[in-house]
Design a protein around this motif. Sequence first.
Motif, PDB file in Angstrom:
ATOM      1  N   PHE A   1       1.442   5.721 -11.528  1.00  0.00           N
ATOM      2  CA  PHE A   1       0.250   4.877 -11.632  1.00  0.00           C
ATOM      3  C   PHE A   1       0.496   3.727 -12.608  1.00  0.00           C
ATOM      4  O   PHE A   1       0.241   2.565 -12.307  1.00  0.00           O
ATOM      5  CB  PHE A   1      -0.932   5.725 -12.099  1.00  0.00           C
TER       6      PHE A   1
ATOM      7  N   ALA B   1       2.821   1.257 -11.170  1.00  0.00           N
ATOM      8  CA  ALA B   1       2.141   0.432 -10.168  1.00  0.00           C
ATOM      9  C   ALA B   1       1.322  -0.650 -10.842  1.00  0.00           C
ATOM     10  O   ALA B   1       1.294  -1.808 -10.399  1.00  0.00           O
ATOM     11  CB  ALA B   1       1.248   1.305  -9.291  1.00  0.00           C
ATOM     12  N   MET B   2       0.647  -0.305 -11.931  1.00  0.00           N
ATOM     13  CA  MET B   2      -0.178  -1.284 -12.631  1.00  0.00           C
ATOM     14  C   MET B   2       0.682  -2.399 -13.237  1.00  0.00           C
ATOM     15  O   MET B   2       0.310  -3.557 -13.232  1.00  0.00           O
ATOM     16  CB  MET B   2      -0.988  -0.594 -13.732  1.00  0.00           C
TER      17      MET B   2
ATOM     18  N   ILE C   1       1.517  -4.712 -10.517  1.00  0.00           N
ATOM     19  CA  ILE C   1       0.389  -5.583 -10.173  1.00  0.00           C
ATOM     20  C   ILE C   1       0.303  -6.721 -11.185  1.00  0.00           C
ATOM     21  O   ILE C   1       0.164  -7.886 -10.822  1.00  0.00           O
ATOM     22  CB  ILE C   1      -0.940  -4.800 -10.181  1.00  0.00           C
TER      23      ILE C   1
ATOM     24  N   GLY D   1      -1.578   1.999   4.296  1.00  0.00           N
ATOM     25  CA  GLY D   1      -1.401   2.152   2.854  1.00  0.00           C
ATOM     26  C   GLY D   1      -0.118   1.521   2.329  1.00  0.00           C
ATOM     27  O   GLY D   1       0.640   0.880   3.074  1.00  0.00           O
ATOM     28  N   ILE D   2       0.121   1.746   1.043  1.00  0.00           N
ATOM     29  CA  ILE D   2       1.203   1.027   0.357  1.00  0.00           C
ATOM     30  C   ILE D   2       2.584   1.398   0.903  1.00  0.00           C
ATOM     31  O   ILE D   2       3.508   0.596   0.857  1.00  0.00           O
ATOM     32  CB  ILE D   2       1.130   1.269  -1.162  1.00  0.00           C
TER      33      ILE D   2
ATOM     34  N   TYR E   1       5.466  -0.155  -4.304  1.00  0.00           N
ATOM     35  CA  TYR E   1       4.469  -0.632  -5.262  1.00  0.00           C
ATOM     36  C   TYR E   1       4.699  -2.090  -5.642  1.00  0.00           C
ATOM     37  O   TYR E   1       3.766  -2.787  -6.039  1.00  0.00           O
ATOM     38  CB  TYR E   1       4.463   0.257  -6.502  1.00  0.00           C
TER      39      TYR E   1
ATOM     40  N   SER F   1      -6.341   3.792   1.644  1.00  0.00           N
ATOM     41  CA  SER F   1      -5.711   3.535   0.348  1.00  0.00           C
ATOM     42  C   SER F   1      -5.580   2.040   0.040  1.00  0.00           C
ATOM     43  O   SER F   1      -6.588   1.370  -0.125  1.00  0.00           O
ATOM     44  CB  SER F   1      -4.372   4.272   0.279  1.00  0.00           C
TER      45      SER F   1
ATOM     46  N   HIS G   1      -4.891  12.939  -1.250  1.00  0.00           N
ATOM     47  CA  HIS G   1      -4.673  11.591  -0.736  1.00  0.00           C
ATOM     48  C   HIS G   1      -3.831  11.704   0.529  1.00  0.00           C
ATOM     49  O   HIS G   1      -2.597  11.624   0.480  1.00  0.00           O
ATOM     50  CB  HIS G   1      -3.925  10.805  -1.838  1.00  0.00           C
TER      51      HIS G   1
HETATM   52  C1  FER Z   1      -1.756   2.947  -7.469  1.00  0.00           C
HETATM   53  C2  FER Z   1      -1.911   4.171  -6.862  1.00  0.00           C
HETATM   54  C3  FER Z   1      -1.910   4.244  -5.466  1.00  0.00           C
HETATM   55  C4  FER Z   1      -1.618   1.797  -6.682  1.00  0.00           C
HETATM   56  C5  FER Z   1      -1.613   1.882  -5.311  1.00  0.00           C
HETATM   57  C6  FER Z   1      -1.757   3.104  -4.707  1.00  0.00           C
HETATM   58  C7  FER Z   1      -1.185  -0.485  -6.565  1.00  0.00           C
HETATM   59  C8  FER Z   1      -1.740   3.100  -3.266  1.00  0.00           C
HETATM   60  C9  FER Z   1      -1.554   4.199  -2.530  1.00  0.00           C
HETATM   61  C10 FER Z   1      -1.513   4.118  -1.066  1.00  0.00           C
HETATM   62  O1  FER Z   1      -1.695   3.037  -0.475  1.00  0.00           O
HETATM   63  O2  FER Z   1      -1.329   5.158  -0.445  1.00  0.00           O
HETATM   64  O3  FER Z   1      -1.760   2.822  -8.798  1.00  0.00           O
HETATM   65  O4  FER Z   1      -1.483   0.618  -7.325  1.00  0.00           O
END
Ligand code: FER
Length: 304
Positions: A7, A10-11, A14, A109-110, A159, A199, A286
């Motif tokens: 997490f 990922a931040m 971003i 999703g991502i 990410y 997501s 999820h």
């Molecule tokens: C994050 C946690 C999850 C995040 C994106 C996701 C961009 C996305 C998950 C998905 O699309 O399944 O911190 O930050």
Amino acid sequence: MKRNILFAAAMLCIAAAANAQEPDTRIRPGMGMGMFGAPQATNVNFDPYVEAPAGFDQERPKLKAKKRGRVELIEYKSESVGTVRKANVYLPPKYNPKKKYSVLYLLHGIGGDEWEWMNDGGVPNIIMDNLYADKKAEPMIVVMPNGRAAVNDSRSGGYGSAGAFGEFDKDLIGSLMPYINSHYSVYTDKMHTAIAGLSMGGGQSLNFGLGNMDKFAYVGGFSSAPNTGRPQQLIPDVEKTKKENKLLWMVCGGADGLMSNSSNLKAFCDENGVPCTLINYPDEGHNFTVWKYGLYNFAQLIFK
Ligand code: FER
């Protein structure tokens, strides 16, 4: 612990993506919410979870070929990305170009791309075929694009491609929607256009759907990710949203660490009298159990 590290990473990505962008004075939902996302709203009024009927996501072997839809891969020129991009399009059973259809844009999703819903366990074609067999959905086509608006839009972006997800609105509205509108027999007005996703795609749907209420009257977010704008960014004008949005519908697993993206919006809507649904899928994480349930329910509520 692993999830927390992921997490935070990922931040950071971003933040890096946001810093790398050209100066842009528009609000980019989800980009400015701080390093560790929003805290969970307390006292959320979840809407009742109603189990989907057994078999809603199972292929019915006896369903005749003419009662099944079909999926085709399209290619369109993207003005904003400058490449030829791909999307999958589900056409309902007996698609007839002499009739007109509504359009649902269904985002991934991502870790996904235009194939995620089809190939990673979403079975959107089966869910839709079953809904039509049971006369539970309005005639619509379902467009499954690649929401990573970048020259390299392959899944390997992970990410690091969060910024590209934030840019997809230009491609969607500027290139994909005009392509769909000119190549399929569809209604083009907002009352016949919906957007939903899982997501990152859920965050995109909330951001782009509520940010473009002249284009999308129906908006769905399934387990929406931290790219989701803050409630005040998504709904800067409560009265306008009440008037122009026809459906704001969300679901998230009760055991999903991303619940706050949905529950904060739900709490804001409740405080401000904006109609909004958020279902807490009991004990679920999820995954596609939640997203299939999302599509099954959302598809029945739109265009009615
Ligand atoms: C994050 C946690 C999850 C995040 C994106 C996701 C961009 C996305 C998950 C998905 O699309 O399944 O911190 O930050």
